[in-house]
Each structure stands twice: as structure tokens, then as C-alpha cells.
Scaffold this active site. Structure first.
Site, PDB file in Angstrom:
ATOM      1  N   HIS A  78      -5.381   0.168  -5.408  1.00  0.00           N
ATOM      2  CA  HIS A  78      -4.072  -0.490  -5.412  1.00  0.00           C
ATOM      3  C   HIS A  78      -3.006   0.486  -5.881  1.00  0.00           C
ATOM      4  O   HIS A  78      -3.276   1.342  -6.730  1.00  0.00           O
ATOM      5  CB  HIS A  78      -4.081  -1.767  -6.263  1.00  0.00           C
ATOM      6  CG  HIS A  78      -4.408  -1.558  -7.713  1.00  0.00           C
ATOM      7  ND1 HIS A  78      -3.459  -1.179  -8.637  1.00  0.00           N
ATOM      8  CD2 HIS A  78      -5.566  -1.682  -8.402  1.00  0.00           C
ATOM      9  CE1 HIS A  78      -4.026  -1.089  -9.832  1.00  0.00           C
ATOM     10  NE2 HIS A  78      -5.311  -1.384  -9.720  1.00  0.00           N
ATOM     11  N   ASP A  80       0.065  -0.532  -7.070  1.00  0.00           N
ATOM     12  CA  ASP A  80       0.952  -1.077  -8.110  1.00  0.00           C
ATOM     13  C   ASP A  80       0.375  -0.817  -9.497  1.00  0.00           C
ATOM     14  O   ASP A  80      -0.813  -0.539  -9.653  1.00  0.00           O
ATOM     15  CB  ASP A  80       1.223  -2.573  -7.891  1.00  0.00           C
ATOM     16  CG  ASP A  80      -0.038  -3.437  -7.912  1.00  0.00           C
ATOM     17  OD1 ASP A  80      -1.075  -3.000  -7.371  1.00  0.00           O
ATOM     18  OD2 ASP A  80       0.028  -4.545  -8.478  1.00  0.00           O
ATOM     19  N   ASP A 110      -5.266   3.751 -13.926  1.00  0.00           N
ATOM     20  CA  ASP A 110      -5.355   2.485 -13.164  1.00  0.00           C
ATOM     21  C   ASP A 110      -4.204   2.416 -12.163  1.00  0.00           C
ATOM     22  O   ASP A 110      -3.203   1.796 -12.449  1.00  0.00           O
ATOM     23  CB  ASP A 110      -5.325   1.305 -14.142  1.00  0.00           C
ATOM     24  CG  ASP A 110      -5.511  -0.034 -13.465  1.00  0.00           C
ATOM     25  OD1 ASP A 110      -5.940  -0.058 -12.309  1.00  0.00           O
ATOM     26  OD2 ASP A 110      -5.217  -1.057 -14.088  1.00  0.00           O
ATOM     27  N   GLU A 142      -1.936  -5.905  -6.652  1.00  0.00           N
ATOM     28  CA  GLU A 142      -3.278  -6.191  -7.183  1.00  0.00           C
ATOM     29  C   GLU A 142      -3.172  -6.746  -8.591  1.00  0.00           C
ATOM     30  O   GLU A 142      -3.902  -7.666  -8.976  1.00  0.00           O
ATOM     31  CB  GLU A 142      -4.131  -4.914  -7.182  1.00  0.00           C
ATOM     32  CG  GLU A 142      -5.610  -5.144  -7.503  1.00  0.00           C
ATOM     33  CD  GLU A 142      -5.954  -5.123  -8.989  1.00  0.00           C
ATOM     34  OE1 GLU A 142      -7.055  -5.523  -9.345  1.00  0.00           O
ATOM     35  OE2 GLU A 142      -5.106  -4.714  -9.814  1.00  0.00           O
ATOM     36  N   GLU A 143      -2.248  -6.163  -9.362  1.00  0.00           N
ATOM     37  CA  GLU A 143      -2.164  -6.496 -10.788  1.00  0.00           C
ATOM     38  C   GLU A 143      -1.628  -7.902 -11.031  1.00  0.00           C
ATOM     39  O   GLU A 143      -1.618  -8.374 -12.157  1.00  0.00           O
ATOM     40  CB  GLU A 143      -1.289  -5.459 -11.524  1.00  0.00           C
ATOM     41  CG  GLU A 143      -1.860  -4.039 -11.523  1.00  0.00           C
ATOM     42  CD  GLU A 143      -3.066  -3.868 -12.441  1.00  0.00           C
ATOM     43  OE1 GLU A 143      -3.574  -4.875 -12.967  1.00  0.00           O
ATOM     44  OE2 GLU A 143      -3.503  -2.724 -12.611  1.00  0.00           O
ATOM     45  N   GLU A 170     -11.300   1.783  -9.044  1.00  0.00           N
ATOM     46  CA  GLU A 170     -10.820   1.327 -10.354  1.00  0.00           C
ATOM     47  C   GLU A 170     -11.539   2.126 -11.438  1.00  0.00           C
ATOM     48  O   GLU A 170     -12.675   2.572 -11.240  1.00  0.00           O
ATOM     49  CB  GLU A 170     -11.124  -0.169 -10.551  1.00  0.00           C
ATOM     50  CG  GLU A 170     -10.334  -1.105  -9.667  1.00  0.00           C
ATOM     51  CD  GLU A 170      -8.953  -1.468 -10.210  1.00  0.00           C
ATOM     52  OE1 GLU A 170      -8.553  -0.916 -11.268  1.00  0.00           O
ATOM     53  OE2 GLU A 170      -8.281  -2.293  -9.572  1.00  0.00           O
ATOM     54  N   HIS A 362      -3.381  -0.121 -18.706  1.00  0.00           N
ATOM     55  CA  HIS A 362      -2.471  -1.186 -19.153  1.00  0.00           C
ATOM     56  C   HIS A 362      -1.871  -0.909 -20.540  1.00  0.00           C
ATOM     57  O   HIS A 362      -1.165  -1.748 -21.073  1.00  0.00           O
ATOM     58  CB  HIS A 362      -3.160  -2.559 -19.169  1.00  0.00           C
ATOM     59  CG  HIS A 362      -3.622  -3.022 -17.814  1.00  0.00           C
ATOM     60  ND1 HIS A 362      -3.740  -4.342 -17.469  1.00  0.00           N
ATOM     61  CD2 HIS A 362      -3.976  -2.335 -16.697  1.00  0.00           C
ATOM     62  CE1 HIS A 362      -4.165  -4.450 -16.214  1.00  0.00           C
ATOM     63  NE2 HIS A 362      -4.313  -3.236 -15.737  1.00  0.00           N
TER      64      HIS A 362
HETATM   65 ZN   LIG Z   1      -6.502  -1.589 -11.383  1.00  0.00          ZN
END
Ligand SMILES: [Zn+2]
Length: 393
Positions: A78, A80, A110, A142-143, A170, A362
């Protein structure tokens, strides 16, 4: 495979630096990044298809190269990233900073690090007479609940040629991951009737009805906790309420309350059955009581997001190959979700394996270790050798 035909780390560095410079927080457009990737691939002679969202503000990228026909391997990620709002960063979030054998920046682990490795690997793949095609699938949103990839999967299903296998990059510290739980997130809106609290029985207290629903949800955790699968942590399905809003003042019977809840469920567990039990309780038990006082009172459920669980057979050939490519036999499940279950449902056997750790994802000062990116490049080099010599699947 190392040396002449491998992936140059300078290319990974340069590509990651570029990818990190795009602010692709899920609420923003990812088009600048996607255009960059498309131009890069075009420069190598690889055409991409873009699958836009309805507003035309975001897109998935889908590309394919190598021989014609079904089969082959898809590399997926992903584009984003999660927001940096309210986080205390010491390094700039949207550029690459190299420090202590790590690359810092939002998305470095990520999962732009993986995408950078994949893009850097494309010239290597193109230099080989591949016996099977390679697919690239880069998604958006995705997030925020694996939303964007769904149109990409529709596109894939409608395509005449399909990959057999998918690796989602991931962050797993380059360990082959064969499973994760599924998730359903729902919002419940309770509409009651306001009145002065001195006359409480004339109103319908939305908070109190919401509390009964939340209590019911908690009680449903009990039977779920008895269905065990020790491959997962915790080894059973869980439910929880995470956000609640309602009420204006203590002397007013609240007319509205809403709460958000989620279920994280094991493969094989019927998530719908749990929520149907809750909905039956709402419609069959609570609503009649509420409507006896105020006919307009109601309880409504809305979907926030959902993705299915992933469980690929650890004994499958794919799992064994991935272990060889990634040079790790440490097969695992992960606690976080991915788009993997959706690809799997579309008939593409999927596993997760990528550089970096979700321990860094994150968070402020997100980073990926340079060694992890090098390990990822070795996986892609091993995959390339395999695609070059294998007889197809
Ligand atoms: Zn991810």
C-alpha cells in the site's frame, strides 16, 4: 544470487528517498507518488494501469511484465501512510534521514521500504528471461480499512491473466507470515428521546440503551474465548468498544448515543453470527421497549470497515518457497491485518513478508534498518532466480 545481476542499494536509497517525500497520509491524494512510479516503470518499458477512486483523487497501480499466460508472482504493497498529527518527531517525517544504519521517515517501514526494493528490482527482473510473469500491485487507503485495494482486486478478477502467488511486503522483519485475524468494525447509533431529567421516564435514554448493547457485546466475548487457535496471539477472537459519544448535560435525558466496536476474529470463526446476535438483541429486545415510549426511537448499525482473515497452508509449496527466498524458516502469524485475505479470496495464494518491523510502524521517528532492506533485496534476487529457472505454476 549476489553481485553483477543483483539490486544496487544506491537505487533502493534513491527510490525510498523519493517515495518518502510524497505525503501520502490516507486522507491525502496519492497521485503524485503513483505518477512517479508509473513514470519510473515507463522509463524501463513497463506499462502500468491506474485504477482510480470515484473522485479521481487516488489510484491503485497495477503492472505486469514477463511472459504471457496465467501464473507468476505478484508483489503488493500500500502507498498510503498513517498521519503524523500529534506525534513528536525528531526527524523530518516526509523525507529520508539516514542515521545509525537506519532510514527514518513516515512510511519507511510501513511500507515504502518494500516498494522501493521492488521498484529497484524491476531492472533485474527485466534482464532475465523469466518463465513466469511478475505483477506489481500498489494500493491506496489500506490504513483506513483496506478500502482502495478492492477495486484493484475487481480489476484483477476481470483480467484474462492472473498471478498464482502474492507476497505482501508489510513489515514482518523478513519472516514469512502465513496468517492473521480478520476484522469487522461497526458503528452503532442509538436514537432515543430527550426530556428534562426530572421526567426521565418520559424520555428514552440513548446512553443507557447503548450501555446495554455494549454489555451484550462484552458477554459475547465469553463464548469466543473458548474457540482456540494457538497459532494466533491472543489465540481466540476478541471484541471491544473503542469510542463512545453521547449526552449534552446531566439534567437532559440524552436523545443520541453512538459507539464504535470491532471484532478481531480467527480464520473459521463466523464474525457475522456474533454481530447478528447483537443486532437481534437490539431489534428484538431493546427497540420494542424504546418504541413503547417514543415510536421514533431506533438502533442502527453501520459498517466502518472489514477485512477477512488470512490463513495460507504452512506446508504448501508456496510457503516453502517463500521460506527459501526470504532465507527464513521462522513461519509466523501477525497481529495486524493486511490486504492478504482479500487477495486470497480472489484466488491468489498470499503470504506476507517484508522489511522492517511493525514495532516501528505508525510511530514517531518511524524507521527501517538498512540491513532489513538489503535482506528484502536478497529475497527479490532469490525470487528472480527462481522465476528464471522454475517451470511455472
Ligand atoms: Zn501497512
Amino acid at each position: 544470487m549476489t553481485g553483477e545481476a543483483g539490486i544496487a542499494h544506491a537505487d533502493v536509497h534513491e527510490l525510498l528517498s523519493k517515495l518518502l517525500s510524497f505525503d501520502t497520509t490516507s486522507r491525502e491524494s496519492n497521485l503524485a507518488l503513483i505518477q512517479f512510479v508509473r513514470d519510473y516503470l515507463q522509463g524501463l518499458g513497463v506499462e502500468s494501469e491506474l485504477i482510480f477512486n470515484e473522485e479521481g483523487s487516488k489510484a491503485n497501480l497495477y503492472a505486469r511484465f514477463g511472459p504471457a499466460g496465467d501464473g507468476g508472482v505478484m508483489l503488493s504493497g500500500h502507498t498510503d501512510v498513517v498521519p503524523v498529527d500529534g506525534q513528536n518527531w525528531t526527524f523530518p517525517a516526509f523525507e529520508l534521514t539516514e542515521h545509525d544504519q537506519r532510514y527514518y521517515g513516515r512510511g519507511s517501514t510501513d511500507m515504502k521500504g518494500f516498494i522501493a526494493c521492488v521498484l529497484a528490482a524491476v531492472p533485474m527482473f527485466l534482464n532475465k528471461e523469466l518463465r513466469m510473469p511478475v505483477y506489481l500491485a500498489f494500493s491506496y487507503d489500506e490504513e483506513v480499512g483496506c478500502l482502495g485495494v478492492r477495486s484493484l482486486i475487481d480489476h484483477l478478477k476481470a483480467s484474462p491473466e492472473k498471478p498464482a502467488l502474492c507476497i505482501i511486503g508489510e513489515p514482518t522483519s523478513m519472516k514469512p507470515v502465513y496468517g492473521h485475524k480478520g476484522k469487522v468494525a461497526l458503528r452503532c447509533k442509538v436514537h432515543g428521546k430527550a426530556c428534562h431529567s426530572a421526567y426521565a421516564p418520559e424520555g428514552v435514554n440513548a446512553i443507557e440503551y447503548a450501555a446495554q448493547l455494549i454489555g451484550k457485546l462484552s458477554s459475547l466475548a465469553e463464548p469466543l474465548s473458548k474457540q482456540l487457535d494457538e497459532r494466533f496471539d491472543p489465540p481466540y477472537s476478541t471484541v471491544q468498544t473503542g469510542v463512545i459519544k453521547g449526552g449534552a448535560a446531566l439534567n437532559i435525558v440524552p436523545e443520541f448515543c453512538q459507539f464504535d466496536m470491532e471484532m478481531r476474529y480467527l480464520p473459521g470463526v463466523d464474525a457475522a453470527a456474533t454481530f447478528n446476535t447483537l443486532a437481534d438483541y437490539a431489534k428484538g429486545t431493546l427497540e420494542p421497549k424504546m418504541q413503547a415510549v417514543a415510536p421514533e426511537a431506533s438502533i442502527q448499525f453501520e459498517s466502518i470497515s472489514a477485512y477477512p482473515p488470512l490463513l495460507t497452508d504452512q506446508q504448501s509449496e508456496f510457503a516453502q518457497w517463500l521460506g527459501q527466498w526470504a532465507e527464513s524458516q521462522s513461519y509466523q502469524t501477525v497481529a495486524f491485518g493486511t490486504e492478504g485475505g482479500l487477495f486470497d479470496e480472489a484466488g491468489v495464494a498470499t503470504m506476507v513478508c517484508g522489511p522492517g518491523s511493525m514495532d516501528q510502524g505508525h510511530k514517531p521517528d518511524e524507521y527501517v534498518e538498512i540491513d532489513q532492506l538489503k535482506h528484502c533485496c536478497r529475497m527479490l534476487e532469490n525470487l528472480c532466480s527462481w522465476l528464471d529457472t522454475s517451470d511455472g505454476l
